[in-house]
Design an enzyme around this catalytic site. Sequence first.
Site, PDB file in Angstrom:
ATOM      1  N   ASN A  29     100.121 -60.390 -27.625  1.00 39.15           N
ATOM      2  CA  ASN A  29      98.861 -60.450 -26.877  1.00 39.15           C
ATOM      3  C   ASN A  29      97.621 -60.349 -27.756  1.00 39.15           C
ATOM      4  O   ASN A  29      96.561 -60.816 -27.383  1.00 39.15           O
ATOM      5  CB  ASN A  29      98.836 -59.316 -25.839  1.00 39.15           C
ATOM      6  CG  ASN A  29      99.140 -57.962 -26.454  1.00 39.15           C
ATOM      7  OD1 ASN A  29     100.045 -57.824 -27.282  1.00 39.15           O
ATOM      8  ND2 ASN A  29      98.391 -56.964 -26.078  1.00 39.15           N
ATOM      9  N   CYS A  55      87.353 -48.521 -32.478  1.00 43.51           N
ATOM     10  CA  CYS A  55      86.268 -47.918 -31.701  1.00 43.51           C
ATOM     11  C   CYS A  55      86.411 -48.161 -30.202  1.00 43.51           C
ATOM     12  O   CYS A  55      85.806 -47.450 -29.400  1.00 43.51           O
ATOM     13  CB  CYS A  55      84.924 -48.455 -32.165  1.00 43.51           C
ATOM     14  SG  CYS A  55      84.543 -48.020 -33.863  1.00 43.51           S
TER      15      CYS A  55
HETATM   16  S1  FES Z   1      83.707 -45.270 -32.013  1.00 51.36           S
HETATM   17 FE1  FES Z   1      83.805 -45.941 -34.017  1.00 51.36          FE
HETATM   18  S2  FES Z   1      81.751 -45.676 -34.641  1.00 51.36           S
HETATM   19 FE2  FES Z   1      81.649 -45.218 -32.566  1.00 51.36          FE
END
Ligand code: FES
Lengths: 383, 129
Positions: free
Chosen positions: A152, A325
């Site tokens: 995926n 992130c």
């Molecule tokens: S979550 Fe990686 S810098 Fe904000």
Amino acid sequence: MERIYLDHAAAMPVDPRVIDAALPYLAGKVGNPSGLYEEGLMAKSAIEEARGRVADLINAEDTQSIVFTGGATESNNIAVRGTALRNARTGKKVVTSAIEHISVLNPAKDLQKSGFTYATVPVDPWGVVDCEALREAVTPDTTVTSVMYANNEIGTVEPIREIGEIVHERGKYLHVDATDAGGRIPIDVQRDGIDLLTLSGNQLGGPEGTGALYIRPGVRSQPVVLGGGQERGLRSGTEDLFGIVGMGEAARIAAADMPGERRRLAAIRDRLIEGILTLEEAALTGHPTDRLPHHASFRFSRIEGESIQLGMDFFGVAVATGSACTSRTLEASHVLLAIGLAHAEAHGSMIATLGRSNTTEQVPAVLHAARETVKRLRAITPL
Amino acid sequence: MAEQQIGYSKKVMEHFMNPHNVGVIENADGYGKVGNPVCGDIMEIFITVKDDRIEDIRFRTFGCGSAIATSSMVTDMAKGKTLDEAMAITRDDVATELEGLPPRKMHCSNLAADALHEAIRDYRSRQGE
Ligand code: FES
């Protein structure tokens, strides 16, 4: 501004024809399929028709080999956990590739608590399973080996037939997670030597929260949810009539439209890839040719994927990313690490997955969005 | 119970799309660079100091939307402040100015405050020499 949706691998819009077919079962048609009264028989026959359509999509030898579930995650859990536990007497080892979906990896890891050993098989830089390593990993006590049909995050299609041959040299069962490949490319469980296969209803264009598991006749598994014994005892709970009829219709449409849709999407995909790769420090992730027709995935060095997603959204384009992130755990994507990317390289991931609403005419707008977004973020980066 | 915030606030998106004080200061008086141990992002801040106040400030960030927005915000907040005032800026101050951050993104605002403090410390240690 026209929105351009390029995250079909995460969630597919439900096909209007599916809604037409399934809606009567949400809005009035009732009946417990176990009942012998007229409404029950009607419900039962609707389910069996849907089962037949799903079986046809993957060329299953027997309609009864299809079990309806509440989605691909559940199918993967039954396939890995249920099958391993059911066959524990013949061996207590499971093997998966390193790039499986988390709903395969987590049940496999969890089996270790029940005394199973678990081995993962690496992939090459394109994400293709290392068949030599697979041959070594699958031992006579390996009951379940799980390798996805296609990935995926990077779109790579695995050499499933070859993998099936290797698994069956010494191991017992091959489970294939076809969540992303189902309805996109031809799948033939008999030809490919597949013992268990996961399908997502939504990825076929059906309702969210529907799925199926193919279990080759003679393969033994056990449920992960216990109850009234519906779906051959493998998935208890009163059948979701609306969902099942919807998934059946989606399977029918996917099979009928596949030849044309496959070619159409691959042409858009190739334009997208060609255009993106003209940007500076952009690279394709996954296999250049053995990839899903609707899947284009990239990485950009020195910038981060969530920023790319937000930046693209500003231009009306919805894309996915495998950046740490955006993940719940803030860890880099295990798939991108497995193909050999460093943590910082995996950061700049962008994934575009196409669907029915996409056209060639949208490609210039997507390329414009990517060019501007990448330029802007590169102006901010300290790297 | 407070409602769970969905996505980023308007303020965050404003700073993300049009970040303030982006760039490098050649011959800066202070420089701070920090890496995010959680997800691996990098932020750097340059300052010039005059009469114990931050006269100019620039940043560069490799990270998520929240990391970019918090670095932009922290530079806005620090500009013109005395060093002691700037040293007192916390990650919560930055988050508040941005009208909140999703809980999962609070660690990014750490990065911004840390880089600022790092730059001030760097300036002070250079003065001490
Ligand atoms: S979550 Fe990686 S810098 Fe904000």
